[in-house]
Design a protein around this motif. Structure first.
Motif, PDB file in Angstrom:
ATOM      1  N   MET A 205       7.303   8.723 -10.699  1.00  0.00           N
ATOM      2  CA  MET A 205       6.626   7.380  -9.795  1.00  0.00           C
ATOM      3  C   MET A 205       8.254   5.364  -9.601  1.00  0.00           C
ATOM      4  O   MET A 205       6.968   5.041  -8.523  1.00  0.00           O
ATOM      5  N   LEU A 206       9.150   5.843 -10.650  1.00  0.00           N
ATOM      6  CA  LEU A 206       9.051   4.558 -10.617  1.00  0.00           C
ATOM      7  C   LEU A 206       9.953   3.736  -9.519  1.00  0.00           C
ATOM      8  O   LEU A 206       9.882   2.757  -9.618  1.00  0.00           O
ATOM      9  N   PRO A 207      10.461   4.403  -8.738  1.00  0.00           N
ATOM     10  CA  PRO A 207      10.789   4.103  -7.556  1.00  0.00           C
ATOM     11  C   PRO A 207      10.259   2.860  -6.425  1.00  0.00           C
ATOM     12  O   PRO A 207      10.348   1.864  -5.778  1.00  0.00           O
ATOM     13  N   PHE A 208       9.055   3.847  -6.344  1.00  0.00           N
ATOM     14  CA  PHE A 208       7.957   3.223  -5.988  1.00  0.00           C
ATOM     15  C   PHE A 208       7.020   2.083  -6.959  1.00  0.00           C
ATOM     16  O   PHE A 208       6.953   0.947  -5.854  1.00  0.00           O
ATOM     17  N   ASP A 209       7.076   1.984  -7.473  1.00  0.00           N
ATOM     18  CA  ASP A 209       6.351   1.775  -8.743  1.00  0.00           C
ATOM     19  C   ASP A 209       7.213  -0.468  -8.725  1.00  0.00           C
ATOM     20  O   ASP A 209       6.698  -1.617  -8.569  1.00  0.00           O
ATOM     21  N   ALA A 210       8.607   0.287  -9.103  1.00  0.00           N
ATOM     22  CA  ALA A 210       9.422  -0.861  -8.845  1.00  0.00           C
ATOM     23  C   ALA A 210       9.464  -2.124  -7.106  1.00  0.00           C
ATOM     24  O   ALA A 210       9.839  -2.891  -7.098  1.00  0.00           O
TER      25      ALA A 210
ATOM     26  N   LYS B 246       0.700  -0.955   0.317  1.00  0.00           N
ATOM     27  CA  LYS B 246      -0.116  -0.519   0.201  1.00  0.00           C
ATOM     28  C   LYS B 246       1.030   1.309   0.105  1.00  0.00           C
ATOM     29  O   LYS B 246       0.206   2.345  -0.701  1.00  0.00           O
ATOM     30  N   TRP B 247       2.075   1.364   0.502  1.00  0.00           N
ATOM     31  CA  TRP B 247       2.887   2.618   1.130  1.00  0.00           C
ATOM     32  C   TRP B 247       3.699   2.702  -0.402  1.00  0.00           C
ATOM     33  O   TRP B 247       3.366   3.716  -1.005  1.00  0.00           O
ATOM     34  N   PRO B 248       3.659   1.834  -1.669  1.00  0.00           N
ATOM     35  CA  PRO B 248       4.533   2.363  -2.789  1.00  0.00           C
ATOM     36  C   PRO B 248       3.660   2.325  -3.652  1.00  0.00           C
ATOM     37  O   PRO B 248       4.016   3.606  -4.240  1.00  0.00           O
ATOM     38  N   ALA B 249       1.911   1.968  -3.373  1.00  0.00           N
ATOM     39  CA  ALA B 249       1.161   2.552  -4.195  1.00  0.00           C
ATOM     40  C   ALA B 249       0.421   3.674  -3.691  1.00  0.00           C
ATOM     41  O   ALA B 249       0.192   4.417  -4.990  1.00  0.00           O
ATOM     42  N   TRP B 250       0.785   4.591  -2.733  1.00  0.00           N
ATOM     43  CA  TRP B 250       0.158   5.497  -2.267  1.00  0.00           C
ATOM     44  C   TRP B 250       1.308   6.867  -2.939  1.00  0.00           C
ATOM     45  O   TRP B 250       0.888   7.941  -3.547  1.00  0.00           O
ATOM     46  N   LEU B 251       2.631   6.727  -2.449  1.00  0.00           N
ATOM     47  CA  LEU B 251       3.620   7.217  -2.688  1.00  0.00           C
ATOM     48  C   LEU B 251       3.613   7.004  -4.101  1.00  0.00           C
ATOM     49  O   LEU B 251       4.115   8.693  -4.934  1.00  0.00           O
ATOM     50  N   SER B 252       3.291   5.986  -5.068  1.00  0.00           N
ATOM     51  CA  SER B 252       3.229   6.496  -6.414  1.00  0.00           C
ATOM     52  C   SER B 252       2.380   7.004  -6.888  1.00  0.00           C
ATOM     53  O   SER B 252       2.206   8.575  -8.099  1.00  0.00           O
ATOM     54  N   ILE B 253       1.315   7.180  -6.511  1.00  0.00           N
ATOM     55  CA  ILE B 253       0.289   7.815  -6.440  1.00  0.00           C
ATOM     56  C   ILE B 253       0.391   9.735  -7.000  1.00  0.00           C
ATOM     57  O   ILE B 253       0.426  10.380  -7.205  1.00  0.00           O
ATOM     58  N   VAL B 254       1.056   9.916  -5.061  1.00  0.00           N
ATOM     59  CA  VAL B 254       1.865  11.186  -5.100  1.00  0.00           C
ATOM     60  C   VAL B 254       2.259  11.622  -5.893  1.00  0.00           C
ATOM     61  O   VAL B 254       2.078  12.995  -6.384  1.00  0.00           O
ATOM     62  N   ALA B 255       3.472  10.823  -6.108  1.00  0.00           N
ATOM     63  CA  ALA B 255       4.618  11.595  -6.896  1.00  0.00           C
ATOM     64  C   ALA B 255       3.805  11.662  -8.562  1.00  0.00           C
ATOM     65  O   ALA B 255       4.094  11.627  -9.406  1.00  0.00           O
ATOM     66  N   GLY B 256       3.177  10.789  -8.757  1.00  0.00           N
ATOM     67  CA  GLY B 256       1.885  10.922 -10.174  1.00  0.00           C
ATOM     68  C   GLY B 256       1.079  11.865 -10.375  1.00  0.00           C
ATOM     69  O   GLY B 256       1.033  12.837 -11.770  1.00  0.00           O
TER      70      GLY B 256
END
Length: 431
Positions: free
Chosen positions: A121-126, A65-75
């Motif tokens: 977004m890439l680090p969080f998606d990774a 969930k945290w990578p997903a949330w941070l990816s949304i925030v970055a996007g």
């Protein structure tokens, strides 16, 4: 009346008509009560999932969930930063200074914003991909994953750049009335993309082969005929090179419509279970869900274009982009920032409609197969194999979930069996 004021009044009028039309379509065409007569009762999770399965689901979603949330925030945050900050404006001026012709300026800015967004977004998606691999959900190597990320970025970049070139070009030619042809063009592009998606874009990510002649294929085609659905093709996607998830889908409409079954589903499910999954997809085809969604999406695109015209004329937006007009390439970061913000805000409406449509497809599958027992077994298998969140947060589910959760789908099957006790005893998924 000044021409600018007349154009804005016309835009407001068109916006009201589009909102009213889209709202009327959503209200009248969305199946708000997919199973008439049902009186739903809460289903205990432990009756259908083991403690180990429940714990595994919670652990996976806690980890991802945290990578997903941070990816949304970055996007969202990167385009907003580039559009509204002094740093973003300096970068915009830098790109504009290096190119003299406006089409190259638009393309360069669009690519720059999208690449920076993807890199953010890439680090969080990774990290999310690492979690998926550790739980056995993803079978894709890092090279394959990065290749898919690259292809997705290229496709998004190309389509976005073309759309921005059209918007800026129309605004330069029709500075006060560009929203009219731009709205029509955006609506047409949604229809064209939906039609072409299974023929052009899907093959870029999966290899599709016609399902071989077999008793299962004959059963699926017979089921489609019984449901009154004309299936042009039954294809098998090589999803196993990317995931262990089980799925099937219908894409396209008219001549481009086709039924796709994941090879993972064929390898792990019984013929009766495959039939239930396909029956759900036939429900989408029977009710023309792709076509209806495409038409609603076209209206939404025209509405978004008209809203963009009005927003670009407001004082707070003009302050953020230094007063750039829609025909100025400097407006590109602002347009992209407004697009991601608008898309995020629209998610609850879009996904509420999606969940209702998916529930109707479930009801159609039950009506076609008369097999609630197999339907329930399928939902259990899908939830476990796909690592669905068995106990999702209601607010997050409302905002992000495109499908009903597993317990809701099981609950529908139990209700269908109560409403149709005689039919429930005569399964139509058997040979």
């Amino acid at each position: 009346m000044p021409a600018r004021s007349l154009a804005r009044q016309a835009a407001w009028g068109i916006l009201v008509v589009l909102v009213a039309t889209l709202t009327a379509l959503i209200v009248t065409l969305t199946p708000w009560h997919p199973l008439p007569g049902a009186t739903y009762q809460p289903v205990p999770m432990t009756a259908y999932f083991t403690p180990q399965q429940i714990t595994r689901s919670e652990m996976f979603h806690d980890a991802v969930k945290w990578p997903a949330w941070l990816s949304i925030v970055a996007g969202i945050g990167m385009p907003v930063l580039l559009a509204g900050s002094p740093l973003g404006r300096r970068l915009t001026k830098l790109f504009l200074a290096r190119r003299r012709r406006w089409p190259f300026q638009v393309a360069a800015l669009a690519v720059a914003v999208l690449v920076l967004q993807r890199l953010a977004m890439l680090p969080f998606d990774a990290r999310a991909h690492t979690v998926a691999m550790s739980y056995g959900l993803s079978t894709q190597s890092w090279s394959g994953w990065l290749l898919d990320v690259g292809k997705g970025t290229l496709i998004t970049g190309a389509l976005t750049t073309l759309a921005l070139l059209g918007l800026v070009g129309l605004a330069r030619r029709l500075p006060r009335w560009w929203f009219v042809p731009a709205g029509l063009l955006s609506a047409w592009l949604v229809v064209a993309a939906s039609f072409a998606y299974p023929l052009v874009l899907e093959p870029m990510f999966n290899h599709f082969t016609p399902m071989a002649a077999s008793p299962l294929r004959a059963r699926l085609l017979s089921m489609a005929a019984r449901d009154g659905v004309d299936v042009h093709q039954v294809l098998v996607a090589d999803a196993s090179r990317r995931t262990t998830a089980l799925n099937a889908h219908v894409s396209g409409f008219g001549a481009s419509r086709r039924l796709v079954v994941y090879d993972t589903l064929l390898k792990s499910a019984t013929p009766a279970e495959v039939s239930v999954v396909v029956a759900h997809e036939l429900g989408h085809a029977k009710h023309n869900d792709v076509l209806v969604g495409t038409l609603e999406g076209a209206l939404a695109a025209a509405l978004a274009t008209t809203s963009l015209y009005l927003l670009l004329g407001t004082a707070w937006v003009r302050r953020s982009d230094g007063g750039a007009a829609a025909g100025d390439p400097a407006v590109v970061p602002v347009v992209l920032a407004l697009a991601v913000l608008g898309g995020f805000v629209a998610l609850p409406v879009q996904n509420t409609v999606s969940r209702s449509i998916e529930a109707r497809a479930d009801a159609s599958a039950l009506a076609l197969t008369h097999d609630p027992a197999t339907f329930i077994a399928v939902q259990q298998q899908l939830a476990v194999s796909n690592l669905d969140h068995l106990d999702p947060n209601p607010v997050l589910a409302f905002w992000f979930n495109t499908h009903p959760d597993a317990l809701s789908r099981i609950e529908m099957a139990l209700q269908w069996r109560q409403l149709h006790p005689r039919q429930a005893g005569r399964s139509r998924t058997s040979p």
